[in-house]
Design a protein around this motif. Sequence first.
Motif, PDB file in Angstrom:
ATOM      1  N   LYS A   1      16.651  24.414   6.597  1.00  0.00           N
ATOM      2  CA  LYS A   1      17.104  25.609   5.895  1.00  0.00           C
ATOM      3  C   LYS A   1      18.614  25.733   6.052  1.00  0.00           C
ATOM      4  CE  LYS A   1      12.999  27.289   4.749  1.00  0.00           C
ATOM      5  NZ  LYS A   1      12.574  27.584   3.371  1.00  0.00           N
ATOM      6  N   ILE A   2      19.298  26.034   4.954  1.00  0.00           N
ATOM      7  CA  ILE A   2      20.749  26.129   4.986  1.00  0.00           C
ATOM      8  C   ILE A   2      21.210  27.382   4.242  1.00  0.00           C
ATOM      9  CG2 ILE A   2      21.195  23.660   5.219  1.00  0.00           C
ATOM     10  CD1 ILE A   2      21.635  23.541   2.213  1.00  0.00           C
ATOM     11  N   ASP A   3      22.440  27.807   4.553  1.00  0.00           N
ATOM     12  CA  ASP A   3      23.116  28.879   3.821  1.00  0.00           C
ATOM     13  C   ASP A   3      24.263  28.251   3.031  1.00  0.00           C
ATOM     14  OD1 ASP A   3      21.421  30.594   5.144  1.00  0.00           O
ATOM     15  OD2 ASP A   3      22.922  31.251   6.606  1.00  0.00           O
ATOM     16  N   ILE A   4      24.399  28.664   1.772  1.00  0.00           N
ATOM     17  CA  ILE A   4      25.439  28.100   0.909  1.00  0.00           C
ATOM     18  C   ILE A   4      26.314  29.228   0.378  1.00  0.00           C
ATOM     19  CG2 ILE A   4      25.910  26.861  -1.234  1.00  0.00           C
ATOM     20  CD1 ILE A   4      23.474  25.201  -0.771  1.00  0.00           C
ATOM     21  N   THR A   5      27.625  29.076   0.539  1.00  0.00           N
ATOM     22  CA  THR A   5      28.605  30.057   0.070  1.00  0.00           C
ATOM     23  C   THR A   5      29.445  29.437  -1.034  1.00  0.00           C
ATOM     24  OG1 THR A   5      28.717  31.059   2.274  1.00  0.00           O
ATOM     25  CG2 THR A   5      30.519  31.540   0.750  1.00  0.00           C
ATOM     26  N   GLY A   6      29.628  30.201  -2.109  1.00  0.00           N
ATOM     27  CA  GLY A   6      30.450  29.741  -3.218  1.00  0.00           C
ATOM     28  C   GLY A   6      31.053  30.916  -3.957  1.00  0.00           C
ATOM     29  N   THR A   7      31.793  30.627  -5.019  1.00  0.00           N
ATOM     30  CA  THR A   7      32.392  31.651  -5.867  1.00  0.00           C
ATOM     31  C   THR A   7      31.611  31.724  -7.165  1.00  0.00           C
ATOM     32  OG1 THR A   7      34.567  31.222  -4.909  1.00  0.00           O
ATOM     33  CG2 THR A   7      34.504  32.437  -6.981  1.00  0.00           C
ATOM     34  N   SER A   8      31.092  32.909  -7.474  1.00  0.00           N
ATOM     35  CA  SER A   8      30.227  33.068  -8.641  1.00  0.00           C
ATOM     36  C   SER A   8      30.990  32.821  -9.940  1.00  0.00           C
ATOM     37  CB  SER A   8      29.605  34.466  -8.652  1.00  0.00           C
ATOM     38  OG  SER A   8      30.607  35.455  -8.762  1.00  0.00           O
ATOM     39  N   LYS A   9      30.245  32.552 -10.998  1.00  0.00           N
ATOM     40  CA  LYS A   9      30.842  32.302 -12.308  1.00  0.00           C
ATOM     41  C   LYS A   9      31.567  33.549 -12.822  1.00  0.00           C
ATOM     42  CE  LYS A   9      27.431  28.927 -13.951  1.00  0.00           C
ATOM     43  NZ  LYS A   9      26.422  28.635 -14.996  1.00  0.00           N
ATOM     44  N   GLY A  10      32.664  33.335 -13.516  1.00  0.00           N
ATOM     45  CA  GLY A  10      33.398  34.439 -14.111  1.00  0.00           C
ATOM     46  C   GLY A  10      32.878  34.759 -15.504  1.00  0.00           C
ATOM     47  N   HIS A  11      32.743  36.048 -15.815  1.00  0.00           N
ATOM     48  CA  HIS A  11      32.254  36.489 -17.125  1.00  0.00           C
ATOM     49  C   HIS A  11      33.282  37.339 -17.854  1.00  0.00           C
ATOM     50  CE1 HIS A  11      28.068  35.138 -16.376  1.00  0.00           C
ATOM     51  NE2 HIS A  11      28.363  35.429 -15.118  1.00  0.00           N
ATOM     52  N   GLY A  12      34.506  37.450 -17.315  1.00  0.00           N
ATOM     53  CA  GLY A  12      35.532  38.240 -17.969  1.00  0.00           C
ATOM     54  C   GLY A  12      35.254  39.729 -17.886  1.00  0.00           C
ATOM     55  N   PHE A  13      35.791  40.483 -18.843  1.00  0.00           N
ATOM     56  CA  PHE A  13      35.587  41.931 -18.907  1.00  0.00           C
ATOM     57  C   PHE A  13      34.281  42.202 -19.635  1.00  0.00           C
ATOM     58  CE2 PHE A  13      35.948  46.236 -20.292  1.00  0.00           C
ATOM     59  CZ  PHE A  13      36.768  46.874 -19.378  1.00  0.00           C
ATOM     60  N   THR A  14      33.330  42.848 -18.979  1.00  0.00           N
ATOM     61  CA  THR A  14      32.024  43.111 -19.581  1.00  0.00           C
ATOM     62  C   THR A  14      31.694  44.591 -19.480  1.00  0.00           C
ATOM     63  OG1 THR A  14      30.756  42.773 -17.547  1.00  0.00           O
ATOM     64  CG2 THR A  14      31.222  40.827 -18.876  1.00  0.00           C
TER      65      THR A  14
ATOM     66  N   GLY B   1      34.096  46.480 -16.541  1.00  0.00           N
ATOM     67  CA  GLY B   1      35.217  45.875 -15.829  1.00  0.00           C
ATOM     68  C   GLY B   1      35.019  44.385 -15.641  1.00  0.00           C
ATOM     69  N   HIS B   2      35.835  43.814 -14.749  1.00  0.00           N
ATOM     70  CA  HIS B   2      35.782  42.377 -14.498  1.00  0.00           C
ATOM     71  C   HIS B   2      34.492  42.021 -13.767  1.00  0.00           C
ATOM     72  CE1 HIS B   2      36.857  38.535 -12.459  1.00  0.00           C
ATOM     73  NE2 HIS B   2      37.397  38.302 -13.639  1.00  0.00           N
ATOM     74  N   TYR B   3      33.780  41.012 -14.283  1.00  0.00           N
ATOM     75  CA  TYR B   3      32.465  40.659 -13.763  1.00  0.00           C
ATOM     76  C   TYR B   3      32.478  39.204 -13.304  1.00  0.00           C
ATOM     77  CZ  TYR B   3      27.401  39.734 -13.891  1.00  0.00           C
ATOM     78  OH  TYR B   3      26.111  39.362 -13.573  1.00  0.00           O
ATOM     79  N   GLY B   4      32.083  38.963 -12.059  1.00  0.00           N
ATOM     80  CA  GLY B   4      32.013  37.609 -11.527  1.00  0.00           C
ATOM     81  C   GLY B   4      33.216  37.272 -10.673  1.00  0.00           C
ATOM     82  N   VAL B   5      33.361  35.966 -10.354  1.00  0.00           N
ATOM     83  CA  VAL B   5      34.424  35.429  -9.494  1.00  0.00           C
ATOM     84  C   VAL B   5      34.427  36.180  -8.164  1.00  0.00           C
ATOM     85  CG1 VAL B   5      36.796  34.590  -9.446  1.00  0.00           C
ATOM     86  CG2 VAL B   5      35.727  35.063 -11.621  1.00  0.00           C
ATOM     87  N   GLU B   6      33.265  36.253  -7.535  1.00  0.00           N
ATOM     88  CA  GLU B   6      33.120  36.886  -6.231  1.00  0.00           C
ATOM     89  C   GLU B   6      32.511  35.895  -5.243  1.00  0.00           C
ATOM     90  OE1 GLU B   6      30.663  40.243  -7.007  1.00  0.00           O
ATOM     91  OE2 GLU B   6      32.333  41.520  -7.637  1.00  0.00           O
ATOM     92  N   ARG B   7      32.845  36.071  -3.982  1.00  0.00           N
ATOM     93  CA  ARG B   7      32.280  35.216  -2.928  1.00  0.00           C
ATOM     94  C   ARG B   7      30.818  35.599  -2.712  1.00  0.00           C
ATOM     95  NH1 ARG B   7      34.465  32.286   1.589  1.00  0.00           N
ATOM     96  NH2 ARG B   7      33.084  32.282   3.392  1.00  0.00           N
ATOM     97  N   VAL B   8      29.920  34.643  -2.877  1.00  0.00           N
ATOM     98  CA  VAL B   8      28.485  34.892  -2.798  1.00  0.00           C
ATOM     99  C   VAL B   8      27.868  33.905  -1.815  1.00  0.00           C
ATOM    100  CG1 VAL B   8      26.307  34.965  -4.081  1.00  0.00           C
ATOM    101  CG2 VAL B   8      28.425  35.722  -5.176  1.00  0.00           C
ATOM    102  N   THR B   9      26.988  34.400  -0.950  1.00  0.00           N
ATOM    103  CA  THR B   9      26.258  33.548  -0.011  1.00  0.00           C
ATOM    104  C   THR B   9      24.759  33.699  -0.256  1.00  0.00           C
ATOM    105  OG1 THR B   9      27.971  33.751   1.693  1.00  0.00           O
ATOM    106  CG2 THR B   9      25.788  33.031   2.417  1.00  0.00           C
TER     107      THR B   9
END
Length: 213
Positions: free
Chosen positions: A111-124, A167-175
């Motif tokens: 079992k592992i934990d994975i951290t990344g930056t979510s996809k950007g969706h611009g202004f929604t 507002g701006h949606y996405g491009v957030e640190r997600v684990t």
Amino acid sequence: MKKAILGKKLGMTQKFLPDGRLVPVTVIMAGPCTVVQKKTVENDGYESVQLSFDTLPENRVKKLVNKPVTGHFKKANVAPARYLREFRLEDTASYEVGQTLSVSQFEAGEKIDITGTSKGHGFTGSIQRWNQSKGPMTHGSKYHRGVGALSANSDPSKVFKGRNMPGHYGVERVTIQNLEIVEVDAERNLLLVKGAVPGPKNSLLLVRNSCKA
């Protein structure tokens, strides 16, 4: 012992398990990573290991790596790389500067934990960003995808901070935690992980063994 490695998301596919089930998997190119620095309690106040990933060709180093970071790599006698990240591990004594970490430290079924930056969706709008409901879709409503009521009119007569707005949606640190490793391909430095992981293709991922397993 805690394990950690840097990787790149290549995409998704599917794989048959030994019991015949077909599961979706994310393919991650994990490592090889090089230890660039060891931080200790005596010198830095905490223990951690700094890893580099995706070594750069010589003709790209001057363009993508500034002088302080170039000197940091030179001090460790390590080739400059595109990514440099730090992991806090329980025991850094077993790591040495210049050591190479590969995907072979992981095993199928872990079992592992994975951290990344979510996809950007611009202004929604609030419907896509916060999953709010649409208004009546009949002709006479004239209000279909608006924000809706923001607050009471007479009291308190203001909109409170934190209100879900467009507002701006996405491009957030997600684990994402407790993802299962389906297969480890040490020859090609690939991890096949059950399910989806954050981010678009070719984005950086931080892989650790799970903190809740």
